[in-house]
Design a protein around this motif. Structure first.
Motif, PDB file in Angstrom:
ATOM      1  N   TYR A  57      27.172  18.341 -25.959  1.00 53.66           N
ATOM      2  CA  TYR A  57      27.117  18.428 -24.431  1.00 53.66           C
ATOM      3  C   TYR A  57      28.259  18.931 -23.754  1.00 53.66           C
ATOM      4  CZ  TYR A  57      25.700  16.983 -20.078  1.00 53.66           C
ATOM      5  OH  TYR A  57      25.586  16.905 -18.486  1.00 53.66           O
ATOM      6  N   GLY A  58      28.251  20.110 -23.546  1.00 56.02           N
ATOM      7  CA  GLY A  58      29.610  20.819 -22.900  1.00 56.02           C
ATOM      8  C   GLY A  58      29.457  22.179 -22.369  1.00 56.02           C
ATOM      9  N   HIS A  59      30.377  22.813 -21.903  1.00 53.56           N
ATOM     10  CA  HIS A  59      30.345  23.790 -21.142  1.00 53.56           C
ATOM     11  C   HIS A  59      30.860  25.330 -21.966  1.00 53.56           C
ATOM     12  CE1 HIS A  59      28.667  22.213 -17.355  1.00 53.56           C
ATOM     13  NE2 HIS A  59      29.413  20.918 -17.781  1.00 53.56           N
ATOM     14  N   ARG A  60      31.241  25.986 -21.320  1.00 60.47           N
ATOM     15  CA  ARG A  60      31.690  27.277 -22.052  1.00 60.47           C
ATOM     16  C   ARG A  60      32.965  27.046 -22.878  1.00 60.47           C
ATOM     17  NH1 ARG A  60      31.284  32.519 -18.292  1.00 60.47           N
ATOM     18  NH2 ARG A  60      31.099  33.310 -20.149  1.00 60.47           N
ATOM     19  N   PHE A  61      33.585  26.196 -22.858  1.00 63.57           N
ATOM     20  CA  PHE A  61      34.704  25.914 -23.880  1.00 63.57           C
ATOM     21  C   PHE A  61      34.206  26.136 -25.218  1.00 63.57           C
ATOM     22  CE2 PHE A  61      36.637  23.052 -26.708  1.00 63.57           C
ATOM     23  CZ  PHE A  61      37.835  23.342 -26.769  1.00 63.57           C
ATOM     24  N   TYR A  62      33.123  25.675 -25.589  1.00 62.40           N
ATOM     25  CA  TYR A  62      32.467  25.608 -26.870  1.00 62.40           C
ATOM     26  C   TYR A  62      32.115  27.071 -27.501  1.00 62.40           C
ATOM     27  CZ  TYR A  62      32.561  20.599 -26.663  1.00 62.40           C
ATOM     28  OH  TYR A  62      33.135  19.325 -26.507  1.00 62.40           O
ATOM     29  N   GLU A  63      31.830  27.990 -26.657  1.00 56.32           N
ATOM     30  CA  GLU A  63      31.441  29.401 -27.092  1.00 56.32           C
ATOM     31  C   GLU A  63      32.641  30.042 -28.028  1.00 56.32           C
ATOM     32  OE1 GLU A  63      30.672  31.495 -23.308  1.00 56.32           O
ATOM     33  OE2 GLU A  63      28.994  30.426 -23.027  1.00 56.32           O
ATOM     34  N   ARG A  64      33.636  29.609 -27.787  1.00 54.14           N
ATOM     35  CA  ARG A  64      34.878  30.180 -28.352  1.00 54.14           C
ATOM     36  C   ARG A  64      34.868  29.777 -30.134  1.00 54.14           C
ATOM     37  NH1 ARG A  64      39.688  27.549 -25.821  1.00 54.14           N
ATOM     38  NH2 ARG A  64      38.445  27.703 -24.136  1.00 54.14           N
ATOM     39  N   PHE A  65      33.929  28.740 -30.309  1.00 57.53           N
ATOM     40  CA  PHE A  65      33.581  28.228 -31.683  1.00 57.53           C
ATOM     41  C   PHE A  65      32.230  28.735 -32.044  1.00 57.53           C
ATOM     42  CE2 PHE A  65      36.327  25.219 -29.804  1.00 57.53           C
ATOM     43  CZ  PHE A  65      37.630  25.547 -30.264  1.00 57.53           C
ATOM     44  N   GLY A  66      31.532  29.424 -31.341  1.00 59.12           N
ATOM     45  CA  GLY A  66      30.284  30.085 -31.645  1.00 59.12           C
ATOM     46  C   GLY A  66      29.063  29.271 -31.260  1.00 59.12           C
ATOM     47  N   PHE A  67      29.290  28.328 -30.403  1.00 52.32           N
ATOM     48  CA  PHE A  67      28.218  27.399 -29.965  1.00 52.32           C
ATOM     49  C   PHE A  67      27.353  28.280 -28.885  1.00 52.32           C
ATOM     50  CE2 PHE A  67      30.822  24.103 -31.595  1.00 52.32           C
ATOM     51  CZ  PHE A  67      29.887  23.026 -31.848  1.00 52.32           C
ATOM     52  N   THR A  68      26.065  28.317 -29.045  1.00 49.64           N
ATOM     53  CA  THR A  68      25.313  28.873 -28.126  1.00 49.64           C
ATOM     54  C   THR A  68      24.517  27.921 -27.194  1.00 49.64           C
ATOM     55  OG1 THR A  68      23.501  29.287 -29.689  1.00 49.64           O
ATOM     56  CG2 THR A  68      24.928  30.927 -29.387  1.00 49.64           C
TER      57      THR A  68
ATOM     58  N   LYS B  64      19.364  21.553 -13.954  1.00 51.02           N
ATOM     59  CA  LYS B  64      19.798  22.938 -13.746  1.00 51.02           C
ATOM     60  C   LYS B  64      21.201  23.212 -14.372  1.00 51.02           C
ATOM     61  CE  LYS B  64      20.871  26.021  -9.976  1.00 51.02           C
ATOM     62  NZ  LYS B  64      21.118  26.317  -8.449  1.00 51.02           N
ATOM     63  N   GLY B  65      21.289  24.158 -14.947  1.00 50.44           N
ATOM     64  CA  GLY B  65      22.631  24.470 -15.684  1.00 50.44           C
ATOM     65  C   GLY B  65      22.586  23.715 -16.955  1.00 50.44           C
TER      66      GLY B  65
ATOM     67  N   LEU C 128      24.665  24.462 -29.184  1.00 51.51           N
ATOM     68  CA  LEU C 128      24.267  24.396 -30.635  1.00 51.51           C
ATOM     69  C   LEU C 128      25.113  25.328 -31.473  1.00 51.51           C
ATOM     70  CD1 LEU C 128      21.922  23.993 -32.964  1.00 51.51           C
ATOM     71  CD2 LEU C 128      20.908  26.038 -31.912  1.00 51.51           C
ATOM     72  N   LEU C 129      25.409  24.959 -32.564  1.00 52.28           N
ATOM     73  CA  LEU C 129      25.936  25.729 -33.647  1.00 52.28           C
ATOM     74  C   LEU C 129      25.265  25.490 -34.745  1.00 52.28           C
ATOM     75  CD1 LEU C 129      28.622  27.547 -34.444  1.00 52.28           C
ATOM     76  CD2 LEU C 129      29.615  25.165 -35.186  1.00 52.28           C
ATOM     77  N   GLU C 130      24.831  26.451 -35.584  1.00 57.03           N
ATOM     78  CA  GLU C 130      24.319  26.626 -36.735  1.00 57.03           C
ATOM     79  C   GLU C 130      25.188  26.793 -37.812  1.00 57.03           C
ATOM     80  OE1 GLU C 130      19.659  28.501 -36.546  1.00 57.03           O
ATOM     81  OE2 GLU C 130      21.467  29.948 -35.578  1.00 57.03           O
TER      82      GLU C 130
END
Length: 76
Positions: free
Chosen positions: A15-26, A40-41, A46-48
């Motif tokens: 459960y988190g925001h854009r920070f996790y995108e740097r690790f490949g989470f979508t 909303k939002g 998820l990271l496979e």
């Protein structure tokens, strides 16, 4: 992430925001995975850890009972 891979986990949900995108989470909802009472939002990520691990996995996340106080706080 390393520990999850070592344990043989196939995917990670956070459960988190854009920070996790740097690790490949979508966004988990793009794969059809939602938290109870999505808001909303939606911010479940998820990271496979294995390619295609989330293919065919769809539905609402069911939290363990130990999360109940946190979940109740979310919906106040």
């Amino acid at each position: 992430i390393r520990i999850a891979k070592e344990r043989g986990e196939k995917m990670i949900l956070v459960y988190g925001h854009r920070f996790y995108e740097r690790f490949g989470f979508t966004m988990a909802h793009e794969k059809g995975i939602f938290r109870p009472n999505p808001m909303k939002g939606e911010v479940v990520r998820l990271l496979e850890l294995e390619e295609g691990a989330a293919d065919g996995v769809m539905g609402v996340i069911k939290y363990p009972v130990s999360f109940r106080p946190l979940i109740e706080e979310w919906y106040k």
